[in-house]
Design a protein around this motif. Structure first.
Motif, PDB file in Angstrom:
ATOM      1  N   LEU A 295       0.695  -1.179  -0.036  1.00  0.00           N
ATOM      2  CA  LEU A 295       0.199  -0.370  -0.075  1.00  0.00           C
ATOM      3  C   LEU A 295       0.670   1.272   0.057  1.00  0.00           C
ATOM      4  N   GLY A 296       2.077   1.378   0.482  1.00  0.00           N
ATOM      5  CA  GLY A 296       2.588   2.027  -0.163  1.00  0.00           C
ATOM      6  C   GLY A 296       3.141   3.043   1.224  1.00  0.00           C
ATOM      7  N   GLN A 297       2.287   2.073   2.224  1.00  0.00           N
ATOM      8  CA  GLN A 297       2.366   3.239   3.606  1.00  0.00           C
ATOM      9  C   GLN A 297       3.499   3.546   5.263  1.00  0.00           C
ATOM     10  N   GLY A 298       3.825   2.339   4.520  1.00  0.00           N
ATOM     11  CA  GLY A 298       4.744   1.662   5.765  1.00  0.00           C
ATOM     12  C   GLY A 298       5.456   3.183   6.458  1.00  0.00           C
ATOM     13  N   ASN A 300       4.780   6.097   5.176  1.00  0.00           N
ATOM     14  CA  ASN A 300       3.858   7.137   5.690  1.00  0.00           C
ATOM     15  C   ASN A 300       3.049   7.120   7.169  1.00  0.00           C
ATOM     16  N   GLN A 301       3.065   5.729   7.482  1.00  0.00           N
ATOM     17  CA  GLN A 301       2.477   5.815   8.900  1.00  0.00           C
ATOM     18  C   GLN A 301       2.967   6.093  10.339  1.00  0.00           C
ATOM     19  N   ALA A 302       4.663   5.299   9.692  1.00  0.00           N
ATOM     20  CA  ALA A 302       5.215   6.396  11.384  1.00  0.00           C
ATOM     21  C   ALA A 302       5.717   7.976  10.883  1.00  0.00           C
ATOM     22  N   ILE A 303       5.931   8.409   9.881  1.00  0.00           N
ATOM     23  CA  ILE A 303       5.456   9.685  10.177  1.00  0.00           C
ATOM     24  C   ILE A 303       3.608  10.280  10.763  1.00  0.00           C
ATOM     25  N   GLU A 304       3.200   9.499  10.368  1.00  0.00           N
ATOM     26  CA  GLU A 304       1.551   9.419  11.137  1.00  0.00           C
ATOM     27  C   GLU A 304       2.171   9.559  13.012  1.00  0.00           C
ATOM     28  N   ASP A 305       2.734   8.722  13.246  1.00  0.00           N
ATOM     29  CA  ASP A 305       2.820   7.952  14.246  1.00  0.00           C
ATOM     30  C   ASP A 305       3.192   9.354  14.747  1.00  0.00           C
ATOM     31  N   ALA A 306       4.748   9.450  14.539  1.00  0.00           N
ATOM     32  CA  ALA A 306       5.530  10.908  15.273  1.00  0.00           C
ATOM     33  C   ALA A 306       4.934  11.940  15.933  1.00  0.00           C
ATOM     34  N   ILE A 307       3.525  12.095  14.196  1.00  0.00           N
ATOM     35  CA  ILE A 307       2.866  13.356  14.548  1.00  0.00           C
ATOM     36  C   ILE A 307       1.676  13.193  16.028  1.00  0.00           C
ATOM     37  N   VAL A 308       1.201  11.905  15.530  1.00  0.00           N
ATOM     38  CA  VAL A 308       0.537  11.944  16.885  1.00  0.00           C
ATOM     39  C   VAL A 308       1.381  11.928  18.295  1.00  0.00           C
ATOM     40  N   LEU A 309       2.327  11.185  18.418  1.00  0.00           N
ATOM     41  CA  LEU A 309       2.763  10.868  19.667  1.00  0.00           C
ATOM     42  C   LEU A 309       3.501  12.298  20.211  1.00  0.00           C
ATOM     43  N   ALA A 310       4.189  13.057  19.195  1.00  0.00           N
ATOM     44  CA  ALA A 310       4.004  14.245  19.968  1.00  0.00           C
ATOM     45  C   ALA A 310       2.990  15.174  20.482  1.00  0.00           C
ATOM     46  N   PRO A 325      -5.442   0.850  16.790  1.00  0.00           N
ATOM     47  CA  PRO A 325      -6.066   0.419  15.686  1.00  0.00           C
ATOM     48  C   PRO A 325      -5.750   0.949  14.333  1.00  0.00           C
ATOM     49  N   ARG A 326      -5.829   2.038  13.878  1.00  0.00           N
ATOM     50  CA  ARG A 326      -5.729   2.664  12.766  1.00  0.00           C
ATOM     51  C   ARG A 326      -4.774   2.011  12.190  1.00  0.00           C
ATOM     52  N   THR A 327      -3.535   1.689  12.316  1.00  0.00           N
ATOM     53  CA  THR A 327      -2.434   1.069  12.137  1.00  0.00           C
ATOM     54  C   THR A 327      -2.304  -0.800  11.881  1.00  0.00           C
ATOM     55  N   THR A 328      -3.283  -1.047  12.302  1.00  0.00           N
ATOM     56  CA  THR A 328      -3.205  -2.555  12.978  1.00  0.00           C
ATOM     57  C   THR A 328      -3.877  -2.820  11.449  1.00  0.00           C
ATOM     58  N   ALA A 329      -5.079  -1.911  11.095  1.00  0.00           N
ATOM     59  CA  ALA A 329      -6.370  -2.503   9.875  1.00  0.00           C
ATOM     60  C   ALA A 329      -5.251  -2.049   8.799  1.00  0.00           C
ATOM     61  N   ILE A 330      -4.081  -0.716   8.756  1.00  0.00           N
ATOM     62  CA  ILE A 330      -4.290  -0.215   7.673  1.00  0.00           C
ATOM     63  C   ILE A 330      -2.843  -1.416   7.662  1.00  0.00           C
TER      64      ILE A 330
END
Length: 395
Positions: A295-298, A300-310, A325-330
């Motif tokens: 899905l080309g999301q590996g 992308n999801q790491a970037i999302e993680d980082a922003i949400v973690l901050a 839940p989001r990353t498990t589904a993706i």
């Protein structure tokens, strides 16, 4: 005056550096520990979809990356002989998801992220180990070659073989082999013009995409036992597997040297972790939810993680609740797509191709639905950028 929060980031890849930049912007004292002697990744490109670009907008970097990257244009999905199964519409995708899909070299993104940090924030050749995850009453502890560091927050962005994950969740089985290996090249291919495409054959795929600097990013994947290597070199292996596929694949292979070709087996985390944190340590990216690249999301999801973690730096339970839940589904969707595009049964392939062609003829909106809920994600923070997302603003 209260001291600022202290954070240690283990891993200087895309996810770790994005987390460091986001935490730094919030006033956190950040130290990034990268075990490699340099931050520069071995040559490969990364595709960033609108969800990741909006996440980068939060740290004021989205517009810079849009300017540096190649905006993915029209292309589509083909057979090995070159027949188009579906045609993509970049403008339709941008309208549907609120922005473009872009492609750039990983080193370019790493450079831009590093520039967001103080010059002394990153330490290379610095292997790090979590020795104590800490709790509400004591800091976490990380061992480094120069001694132990205490931190209010440890961000474990140490990849698919994460040592931090094993410390936090020692009973978790870890990653499993996805059933296929990948090859990647980033090279100049003078005089070759083509539309971006991914081509699906029996148990094999190939993708070719232009970069903004004129080079070509190509990747391939094939079902093969884990741990395999070519008897001669990996370029020769690609010639055997893809040398008779449609243009421009033969031209790309002719331009590549053996040393240009990277080969890596693909692994993913099949059993979700119980949480993405323990104590004062948070996992992100492949350390938390490694997934196949289908899905080309590996990244992308790491970037999302980082922003949400901050955003949730003071409440790691909220980080887990937002991301698991989001990353498990993706990740599960990526596994399903891998089964589809790595299909080897010829009867099944015929049915698959017919369905894809029918969906494409019905209009791009039907084909784009698989990214609903993924590419349209928005971060919890307001952006610091103007967000040049309209299709008519392509460079």
């Amino acid at each position: 005056m209260a001291r600022s929060m202290r954070a240690v980031v283990i891993g200087g890849g895309i996810g770790g550096l994005t987390a460091a930049a986001a935490l730094h912007r919030r006033g956190t004292q950040v130290t990034v520990l990268e075990r490699a002697p340099t931050l520069q990744p071995i040559g490969a490109a990364i595709s960033l979809s609108p969800n990741a670009l909006r996440a980068l907008d939060v740290i004021g970097l989205g517009d810079e990356i849009r300017d540096l990257a190649a905006w993915q244009g029209d292309g589509g999905l083909r057979t090995p002989r070159g027949r188009w199964l579906s045609r993509s519409d970049a403008d339709a995708a941008a309208r549907r998801f609120g922005g473009p899909l872009v492609l750039l070299h990983r080193a370019t993104l790493i450079d831009s992220l590093t520039a967001q940090l103080p010059p002394d924030a990153v330490r290379t050749a610095a292997a790090a180990t979590v020795t104590d995850p800490g709790d509400a009453h004591r800091p976490a502890t990380v061992r480094t070659p120069d001694g132990e560091l205490e931190a209010d927050l440890v961000v474990a962005a140490d990849g698919i073989r994460s040592a931090a994950r094993r410390v936090l969740f020692p009973q978790h089985p870890g990653p499993v082999y996805s059933g296929f290996t990948t090859w990647r090249v980033v090279i100049p291919v003078p005089g070759v013009r083509f539309a971006s495409h991914e081509s699906w054959g029996p148990g094999r795929i190939w993708g070719t995409h232009p970069l903004k600097d004129g080079r070509v990013y190509a990747y391939a994947a094939a079902v093969t036992p884990a741990g395999g290597h070519a008897p001669d070199d990996e370029r020769a292996e690609l010639l055997r597997r893809y040398g008779d596929w449609h243009d421009p694949i033969p031209a790309v292979l002719a331009a590549a040297r053996p040393e240009d070709v990277l080969r890596h087996d693909v692994h993913h985390i099949a059993e979700p972790l119980p949480a993405y944190h323990r104590g004062r340590v948070a996992l992100l990216g492949d350390a938390a939810h490694a997934m196949p690249p289908t899905l080309g999301q590996g990244g992308n999801q790491a970037i999302e993680d980082a922003i949400v973690l901050a955003h949730h730096r003071d409440d790691l339970a909220a980080y887990t609740a937002a991301r698991l839940p989001r990353t498990t589904a993706i990740a599960r969707q990526a596994v399903k797509v891998a089964r589809l595009d790595m299909m080897s049964n010829r009867a099944g392939i015929a049915v698959r191709n017919a369905v894809i062609a029918a969906l494409s003829k019905a209009g791009p909106a039907l084909f784009l639905r698989s990214f609903d809920g993924i590419a349209d994600w928005r971060p919890p923070q307001r952006p610091y950028a103007s967000q040049h997302t309209r299709p008519d603003m392509r460079q």
